[in-house]
Design an enzyme around this catalytic site. Structure first.
Site, PDB file in Angstrom:
ATOM      1  N   SER A   1      44.260  33.940  24.212  1.00  0.00           N
ATOM      2  CA  SER A   1      43.728  32.978  25.190  1.00  0.00           C
ATOM      3  C   SER A   1      43.117  31.783  24.478  1.00  0.00           C
ATOM      4  O   SER A   1      42.292  31.956  23.580  1.00  0.00           O
ATOM      5  CB  SER A   1      42.631  33.620  26.027  1.00  0.00           C
ATOM      6  OG  SER A   1      43.118  34.732  26.717  1.00  0.00           O
TER       7      SER A   1
ATOM      8  N   GLU B   1      38.319  28.689  23.619  1.00  0.00           N
ATOM      9  CA  GLU B   1      37.839  30.035  23.270  1.00  0.00           C
ATOM     10  C   GLU B   1      37.872  30.321  21.761  1.00  0.00           C
ATOM     11  O   GLU B   1      36.893  30.847  21.223  1.00  0.00           O
ATOM     12  CB  GLU B   1      38.660  31.059  24.059  1.00  0.00           C
ATOM     13  CG  GLU B   1      38.032  32.430  24.126  1.00  0.00           C
ATOM     14  CD  GLU B   1      38.567  33.345  23.069  1.00  0.00           C
ATOM     15  OE1 GLU B   1      37.911  34.329  22.775  1.00  0.00           O
ATOM     16  OE2 GLU B   1      39.654  33.067  22.521  1.00  0.00           O
TER      17      GLU B   1
ATOM     18  N   ARG C   1      32.865  37.036  25.974  1.00  0.00           N
ATOM     19  CA  ARG C   1      33.412  36.333  24.803  1.00  0.00           C
ATOM     20  C   ARG C   1      32.295  35.646  23.984  1.00  0.00           C
ATOM     21  O   ARG C   1      32.479  34.549  23.479  1.00  0.00           O
ATOM     22  CB  ARG C   1      34.439  35.273  25.211  1.00  0.00           C
ATOM     23  CG  ARG C   1      35.724  35.807  25.812  1.00  0.00           C
ATOM     24  CD  ARG C   1      36.575  36.548  24.791  1.00  0.00           C
ATOM     25  NE  ARG C   1      37.885  36.882  25.318  1.00  0.00           N
ATOM     26  CZ  ARG C   1      38.149  37.911  26.126  1.00  0.00           C
ATOM     27  NH1 ARG C   1      37.179  38.714  26.513  1.00  0.00           N
ATOM     28  NH2 ARG C   1      39.381  38.143  26.525  1.00  0.00           N
TER      29      ARG C   1
HETATM   30  N1  EPU Z   1      47.779  33.899  36.151  1.00  0.00           N
HETATM   31  C1  EPU Z   1      48.452  32.759  36.561  1.00  0.00           C
HETATM   32  N2  EPU Z   1      49.315  32.162  35.692  1.00  0.00           N
HETATM   33  C2  EPU Z   1      49.540  32.656  34.440  1.00  0.00           C
HETATM   34  C3  EPU Z   1      48.878  33.814  34.018  1.00  0.00           C
HETATM   35  C4  EPU Z   1      47.982  34.427  34.899  1.00  0.00           C
HETATM   36  O1  EPU Z   1      48.271  32.308  37.687  1.00  0.00           O
HETATM   37  O2  EPU Z   1      50.326  32.050  33.717  1.00  0.00           O
HETATM   38  C5  EPU Z   1      46.825  34.559  37.056  1.00  0.00           C
HETATM   39  C6  EPU Z   1      47.243  36.009  37.310  1.00  0.00           C
HETATM   40  O3  EPU Z   1      48.093  36.087  38.402  1.00  0.00           O
HETATM   41  C7  EPU Z   1      45.935  36.693  37.574  1.00  0.00           C
HETATM   42  C8  EPU Z   1      44.938  35.917  36.753  1.00  0.00           C
HETATM   43  O4  EPU Z   1      45.561  34.688  36.410  1.00  0.00           O
HETATM   44  O5  EPU Z   1      45.554  36.550  38.926  1.00  0.00           O
HETATM   45  C9  EPU Z   1      44.452  36.686  35.544  1.00  0.00           C
HETATM   46  O6  EPU Z   1      45.510  36.889  34.629  1.00  0.00           O
HETATM   47  P1  EPU Z   1      45.467  38.045  33.503  1.00  0.00           P
HETATM   48  O7  EPU Z   1      45.182  39.356  34.127  1.00  0.00           O
HETATM   49  O8  EPU Z   1      46.689  37.905  32.669  1.00  0.00           O
HETATM   50  O9  EPU Z   1      44.170  37.753  32.650  1.00  0.00           O
HETATM   51  P2  EPU Z   1      43.481  36.406  32.100  1.00  0.00           P
HETATM   52  O10 EPU Z   1      42.237  36.186  32.879  1.00  0.00           O
HETATM   53  O11 EPU Z   1      44.467  35.294  32.056  1.00  0.00           O
HETATM   54  C10 EPU Z   1      41.969  37.707  30.390  1.00  0.00           C
HETATM   55  C11 EPU Z   1      41.588  37.579  28.952  1.00  0.00           C
HETATM   56  C12 EPU Z   1      42.694  38.127  28.043  1.00  0.00           C
HETATM   57  C13 EPU Z   1      42.907  39.586  28.411  1.00  0.00           C
HETATM   58  C14 EPU Z   1      43.284  39.672  29.906  1.00  0.00           C
HETATM   59  C15 EPU Z   1      43.400  41.088  30.378  1.00  0.00           C
HETATM   60  C16 EPU Z   1      40.106  35.664  28.727  1.00  0.00           C
HETATM   61  C17 EPU Z   1      39.948  34.261  28.239  1.00  0.00           C
HETATM   62  N3  EPU Z   1      41.315  36.194  28.594  1.00  0.00           N
HETATM   63  O12 EPU Z   1      43.108  36.860  30.609  1.00  0.00           O
HETATM   64  O13 EPU Z   1      42.225  38.066  26.705  1.00  0.00           O
HETATM   65  O14 EPU Z   1      43.918  40.177  27.635  1.00  0.00           O
HETATM   66  O15 EPU Z   1      42.239  39.050  30.705  1.00  0.00           O
HETATM   67  O16 EPU Z   1      42.128  41.630  30.518  1.00  0.00           O
HETATM   68  O17 EPU Z   1      39.140  36.247  29.215  1.00  0.00           O
HETATM   69  C18 EPU Z   1      42.216  36.780  24.680  1.00  0.00           C
HETATM   70  O18 EPU Z   1      41.004  36.673  24.820  1.00  0.00           O
HETATM   71  O19 EPU Z   1      42.829  36.269  23.709  1.00  0.00           O
HETATM   72  C19 EPU Z   1      42.994  37.493  25.696  1.00  0.00           C
HETATM   73  C20 EPU Z   1      44.320  37.557  25.649  1.00  0.00           C
END
Ligand code: EPU
Length: 339
Positions: free
Chosen positions: A239, A335, A165
């Protein structure tokens, strides 16, 4: 001469629907108009703000300057071999339509980045990433206009200092260059990246080798739609925080307390944690706060259903940062860009 509009509402131009205004607004579709816009700002000593899709910005105040809305359009194949194609997209092209265009033409690599809101020109600035792919993996070069001189400057991928990012355009060269087009090196041979846990889960039980890029794109669309609110319906900027990286000893301490905490490797002696999990554990998921909210399906997304001012969203963000700091001794970094 492009049209310069005074006291212009930016509410429809930021996906958080914050009711901010700009002293002046201009929409530009080519290099000449960009140069005219820069001259307009220079003559009046106005600061400028470069706007793409408006999907990663929180306006905290009205903007006392000139908003330059980048609407350059166009696609060009610049080079081709048996296996690869180099395609140049103008900065104002819509991101998701670009991904679809590539799939329709048999140019593969961008499909994991389906449905990300925003424009092509904004994608490299924060190195957009999702479902195991970052856009830096596919960019070969960018064309830009240097704001101070109005000259065209090209950046190769290696000069962009891409990181999670992040890029040089958020750091040393912040507000110094206008990205006018981006060239991607894409594969003409269908290959897929199914490393991300959510995709593995989606295709579990299927022969992963037989999954097509089109199916990956559809999977990403389905997963995103199930978790992330559509900004057209519920204003948001995706995010709101970066996933934090902590050192191994901090990680081990937390694991003793929270043995089910998810994490990813992040280089020597470090781990990356999902900010969504931390916010969720801190009890914020689905919570309302002064008329803004933490999304009920994904705790990393803050929503602005009542289209309130940026300060209210930032107050919620600060309250979340404090909770996570108190509970986990981790600083969450905001972010989107705050202006
Ligand atoms: N999780 C929770 N609670 C929640 C949501 C998620 O505990 O409410 C846990 C999930 O169970 C999982 C982990 O968090 O173990 C990761 O969740 P997820 O795969 O949804 O991805 P993220 O790390 O929350 C990142 C990016 C997203 C991108 C997704 C998919 C960042 C800041 N965000 O989210 O990017 O779509 O991975 O690759 O790196 C964005 O930048 O706007 C964005 C949406």
């Amino acid at each position: 001469m492009p049209l310069f509009l005074p006291k212009f509402s930016l509410q429809k131009l930021n996906t958080l629907a914050v009711p901010a205004t700009a002293d002046f607004y201009v929409s530009v579709t080519n290099h000449n108009e960009i140069k005219e816009a820069l001259a307009f700002a220079r003559e009046r000593e106005l600061p400028i703000f470069l706007l793409g899709g408006g999907s990663n910005i929180v306006f905290e105040n009205n903007f006392q300057g000139l908003v330059i809305h980048l609407k350059l359009q166009g696609v060009q194949v610049v080079q081709e071999t048996d296996d690869h194609v180099w395609v140049n997209f103008a900065a104002g092209e819509n991101w998701h339509q670009t991904v679809e265009y590539c799939l329709d033409n048999g140019y593969y690599g961008l499909e994991n980045l389906s449905l990300i809101p925003g424009s092509v020109g904004a994608a490299p600035i924060q190195n957009i990433g999702a479902y195991g792919v970052e856009v830096k993996d596919l960019i070969t070069e960018l064309s830009t206009i240097e704001i101070a001189s109005g000259t065209e400057v090209y950046f190769l991928n290696e000069s962009c200092q891409f990181a999670y990012r992040d890029s040089i355009f958020k750091q040393a060269f912040k507000d110094k260059y206008i990205i006018t087009s981006v060239t991607f090196k894409l594969s003409k041979i269908a290959k897929t990246n199914l490393t991300y846990p959510a995709l593995q889960e989606y295709f579990s039980g299927e022969d992963l080798a037989a999954v097509t890029p089109e199916e990956v794109s559809q999977a990403v669309i389905n997963i995103r739609q199930s978790k992330l609110p559509d900004p057209e319906q519920i204003p948001n900027v995706g995010s709101f925080f970066k996933n934090p990286v902590i050192d191994q000893s901090h990680f081990e301490k937390l694991m003793k307390q929270y043995p089910k905490m998810p994490s990813y490797p992040a280089g020597d002696n470090h781990r990356k944690l999902p900010a969504a999990w931390l916010i969720d554990q801190a009890g914020w998921k689905g919570k309302e706060f002064n008329g803004v909210a933490v999304h009920s399906q994904q705790a990393l997304v803050l929503t602005n259903p009542n289209k309130l001012i940026g300060r209210v969203i930032l107050d919620l963000a600060n309250a979340i940062q404090k909770s996570v700091k108190d509970q986990f001794a981790i600083d969450l970094e905001i972010e989107p860009r705050v202006y």
